[in-house]
Design an enzyme around this catalytic site. Sequence first.
Site, short mmCIF file in Angstrom:
data_model
loop_
_atom_site.label_atom_id
_atom_site.label_comp_id
_atom_site.label_asym_id
_atom_site.label_seq_id
_atom_site.Cartn_x
_atom_site.Cartn_y
_atom_site.Cartn_z
N SER A 229 0.83 -1.20 0.00
CA SER A 229 0.00 0.00 0.00
C SER A 229 0.87 1.26 0.00
O SER A 229 1.67 1.44 -0.91
CB SER A 229 -0.95 -0.05 1.21
OG SER A 229 -1.96 0.91 1.09
N ASP A 455 -8.96 -4.54 -5.59
CA ASP A 455 -8.42 -3.78 -4.47
C ASP A 455 -9.18 -2.46 -4.32
O ASP A 455 -9.22 -1.65 -5.25
CB ASP A 455 -6.93 -3.50 -4.69
CG ASP A 455 -6.21 -3.04 -3.44
OD1 ASP A 455 -6.78 -2.22 -2.69
OD2 ASP A 455 -5.07 -3.48 -3.22
N HIS A 483 -7.50 -5.84 -0.21
CA HIS A 483 -6.34 -4.97 -0.33
C HIS A 483 -5.03 -5.73 -0.19
O HIS A 483 -4.81 -6.41 0.81
CB HIS A 483 -6.43 -3.89 0.75
CG HIS A 483 -5.39 -2.83 0.67
ND1 HIS A 483 -4.97 -2.27 -0.52
CD2 HIS A 483 -4.66 -2.22 1.64
CE1 HIS A 483 -4.05 -1.36 -0.27
NE2 HIS A 483 -3.82 -1.31 1.02
#
Length: 513
Positions: A229, A455, A483
Amino acid sequence: MPAAHVRRRHRLILTVAASIGALLLSSCSVLAPEKNTETSASAEIVGDVPAELKDFYTQPVTWTTCNGGFQCAEVKVPLDYEKPGDDSIKLSAIRLPASGKRLGAMLVNPGGPGGSGVNMVKDGAQTYFSDKLRGAYDVVGFDPRGVQRSAGVKCLDDAQTDAARQQDFDLSTDAGFAAAEAETKKQSELCQKNSGSELAHIDTVSSARDLDILRAIVGDKQLNYMGFSYGTKLGATYAGLFPDRVGKFSLDGAMDPSLDIDGVSMGQAVGFENALRAWAADCLTGTDCPVSGTVDDAMGQIQELNGVYAATPQQTPEGRVVTGTEFTGALAFGMYSTDLWEPLKGALTQAFAGDASGMLMLADFSADRDSSGVYNSNTSAAFTAINCLDYPMNSDTAHMREQAELLKKAAPTFGDLLSYSGLTCKYWPYKATGKPAPISAAGAGPILVIGTTGDPATPYPWAQDLAKQLDSGVLVTWKGEGHTAYGRSNECLTSTVDAYFVDGKVPASGTSC
């Protein structure tokens, strides 16, 4: 999570853990010391660095055995890289030594910005990373500058955070906007009061330069790195600064560093909207689903219930309330992993029956608040500090309202949550230093860029774009929901990443799992 908690207020929802599994494992347990080992980097490992930084690269570091099988250390870095001879701060690090034939160290960042790499490794390394990867690499977690144990940013205490989360403002009205603006100003002033001038240097570029010092400290000529991320932005920034020092790199749940804050907000709003539709489609095929009819019908029912909470925050049996923003945030949290789809189903079933407890539980979990009212991290404060320096934001009211309408049109459920980004940093004591731009990292070795098709927080097109920007980007796709991918996807993805790190096998760009 922003500095203030308001209705129709931007809340950039990048994960605070590499996966929900890692988040569930995170805690604030004591890193108990047992025995010490001192190390320092040789000139060969350090490489060519500015003379004024050499002492940081070659500093002696004491690694203390802690938590049974781990080693902990503190590493000194300059507060301001433009003036390295002035103040310094200490970064907290932890490593799990390789269990087999060691190839080197692999630094990891779980995301956020504001996620604790120390917690990720301490609580999840032995289950999150494969046996093959742990056999070949020391897994090293660190708290980036501003995060928890590493000169952690301080804004609100627990009671103030609770109070802020109980507030909700309708920013579409002048009165609501003025009240939210006053709250934002107050909280920004508290951050300055409680954190001081260190706030001026809690940015991604400085953290990327910290990474290079950490590379030398762990004894590698090149940095081996796995970022999730926001950790992909940190990793890509490092690659752009030090392309010749890129070793094995995996950027999972990729961000697009060229996007401004409005682009990030739009991508996430649409990503979460699509993820909720996927949840609804799955729910409608099962039993005891709290919504009914078509997927469009289900979305409408959830949006209507959300509107009830926005108009009148709902009280829980314990006396706390769930606002419209908390309700939407709980929905968003449920999109991070399919493991949370069933808990969200239960929470929504309660909410439709008039009980807000389940949604509050999800919102608390997202905020890292335990049942005793203690917030076990400073993620919210660090998140704000980093984003306010990384992204120049337009705080013009007319611009923000125009963007809010575009977000609402594109994402009726989540548009409000991600609007008014400029207000978050309007009164921040330091101006943004970051400039969103593509990163090519010319000269770097192959870099894996991993995207998950469903995602919500880092939409798949961002991974495609980053892979194209990087001269040596290699796109790997997981066809799944939630995610990030590594540690929560499938054997195909895991074996592809492991073969790259351990065996040096670079997958074909476009590999799909």
